[in-house]
Each structure stands twice: as C-alpha cells, then as structure tokens.
Design a protein around this motif. Structure first.
Motif, mmCIF file in Angstrom:
data_model
loop_
_atom_site.group_PDB
_atom_site.id
_atom_site.type_symbol
_atom_site.label_atom_id
_atom_site.label_comp_id
_atom_site.label_asym_id
_atom_site.label_seq_id
_atom_site.Cartn_x
_atom_site.Cartn_y
_atom_site.Cartn_z
ATOM 1 N N GLU A 27 0.661 -1.267 0.353
ATOM 2 C CA GLU A 27 0.263 0.181 -0.072
ATOM 3 C C GLU A 27 1.109 1.298 -0.113
ATOM 4 O O GLU A 27 2.101 0.900 0.260
ATOM 5 N N PRO A 28 0.518 2.558 -0.655
ATOM 6 C CA PRO A 28 0.535 3.476 -0.706
ATOM 7 C C PRO A 28 1.680 3.814 1.188
ATOM 8 O O PRO A 28 0.530 3.788 1.683
ATOM 9 N N LYS A 29 2.330 5.002 1.116
ATOM 10 C CA LYS A 29 2.308 5.575 2.851
ATOM 11 C C LYS A 29 1.485 5.700 3.275
ATOM 12 O O LYS A 29 1.113 6.684 2.596
ATOM 13 N N LYS A 30 1.246 5.500 4.366
ATOM 14 C CA LYS A 30 -0.140 6.439 4.568
ATOM 15 C C LYS A 30 0.631 7.306 5.435
ATOM 16 O O LYS A 30 1.652 7.611 6.269
ATOM 17 N N HIS A 31 -0.778 8.769 6.106
ATOM 18 C CA HIS A 31 -0.408 9.918 6.495
ATOM 19 C C HIS A 31 0.354 9.414 7.876
ATOM 20 O O HIS A 31 -0.751 8.315 8.556
ATOM 21 N N PRO A 32 0.506 10.881 8.824
ATOM 22 C CA PRO A 32 1.362 10.105 10.057
ATOM 23 C C PRO A 32 0.087 10.052 11.020
ATOM 24 O O PRO A 32 0.271 9.306 11.995
ATOM 25 N N GLN A 33 -1.075 10.323 10.802
ATOM 26 C CA GLN A 33 -2.655 9.829 12.056
ATOM 27 C C GLN A 33 -3.350 8.904 11.316
ATOM 28 O O GLN A 33 -4.435 9.095 11.858
#
Length: 174
Positions: A27-33
């Motif tokens: 998966e794409p990198k996730k938002h920090p939150q």
C-alpha cells in the motif's frame, strides 16, 4: 459485505492495526495520523461522501464461521467514471489470518457484479505489483485478463512500483 460509517471506527481500527505489518508492503505510505480513531473517523466520513457522489464504493467484509467475528477486509470500486469511459478500478485487502478461504474471490466477484449490473459500468481494472502472486492468482481466477505493464504506476511504501494491468469487461454491453 456492507458499507460503514464513522460510527464503525472501532471495528475499522481493529482490522487496520491487526493487519498493519501484513498490508503495508502493498500500500501507499500512510498519513502520520492514519492509525488513529480521529483520522479513520474522518476517512470514513469522506468515503461516505464519495459513495453518495457515485465516485467510489467500498464494501467491508466480515468473518463467517472459523474466522470468528469482526472486519476481515474490504473491496472497493474506486475512481468510478461514467459516460464514454464507464469504468472503475478495484482494490481490496484481506486479514492475514483469512487468506485462502475464498473470502476475497467472493468479494471481488460481487464487486464486479455490482459494477456491471447495478452501476452499469463497462470495465473494471486491477493494477497489481508483479511480486504479488496471490493477488494475480485471485484476479485471474475472477476472470480478469492481463493487458500489459504500467511502469512505475503507483508509489507503494515510498517506492515507485511497476504494476501489471488486468481488466474485466462487461460483455453484456458489447
């Protein structure tokens, strides 16, 4: 399978946290939150708005029998377009412990049926990294046909990855 709202955030969080290390390589990198209730509540609200606008459709999968209770995955039709394009992209994710039990085959087939019979789409496309053999096997089993390779199509976990392009056509529209 069913659509969820922000009221289901605890169930979504349980699934995401449990499967984080299993799903992240695909998966794409996730938002920090991303792995917070606040973010997931917002995400579910945004998703519900997109569903209402006809831009996406995500159906969450639930356990049956041996898998116990709770969310085990999701299947989504994304970037739904009508008119001369009349297509969508399919995406999916499944709990690591529920692999090989037929859940995703059933879910993908149902999503394609909805795309063709309820939404009236002509084409559903799946883009898969060449190293994801399980996903390739699944999509081929569901009747998708290989069309080619898209070089560095998506940024997955911070790396631009090639993807194999598969599609299935609504033959009732030919």
């Amino acid at each position: 399978m069913k659509m969820l709202t922000s009221e289901d955030v605890d169930d979504v969080m349980a699934f995401l946290v449990k499967n984080r290390s299993f799903l992240e390589p695909f998966e794409p990198k996730k938002h920090p939150q991303f792995y917070t209730k606040r973010y997931q509540r917002w995400n579910l609200d945004e998703e519900f708005d997109a569903i209402c606008k006809g831009e996406t459709l995500r159906l969450w999968l639930f356990r049956r029998g041996a898998c116990g209770d709770g969310i085990i995955g999701a299947v989504a039709l994304n970037n739904i377009l009508y008119g001369s394009v009349s297509s969508a992209y399919i995406g999916y994710k499944l709990d690591e412990d529920c692999q090989g039990m037929g859940y995703m085959t059933e879910a993908v087939n149902k999503a394609v049926s909805i795309a063709f019979d309820e939404l009236g789409l002509h084409r559903v496309e799946a883009d898969i990294m060449p190293r994801n053999a399980k996903s390739i096997s699944l999509i081929e089993r569901c009747g998708f046909v290989y069309e080619g390779t898209s070089e560095k199509l998506l940024q997955i976990n911070g790396v631009w990855e090639d993807h194999l392009r598969y599609a299935i056509l609504n033959r009732k529209m030919d």
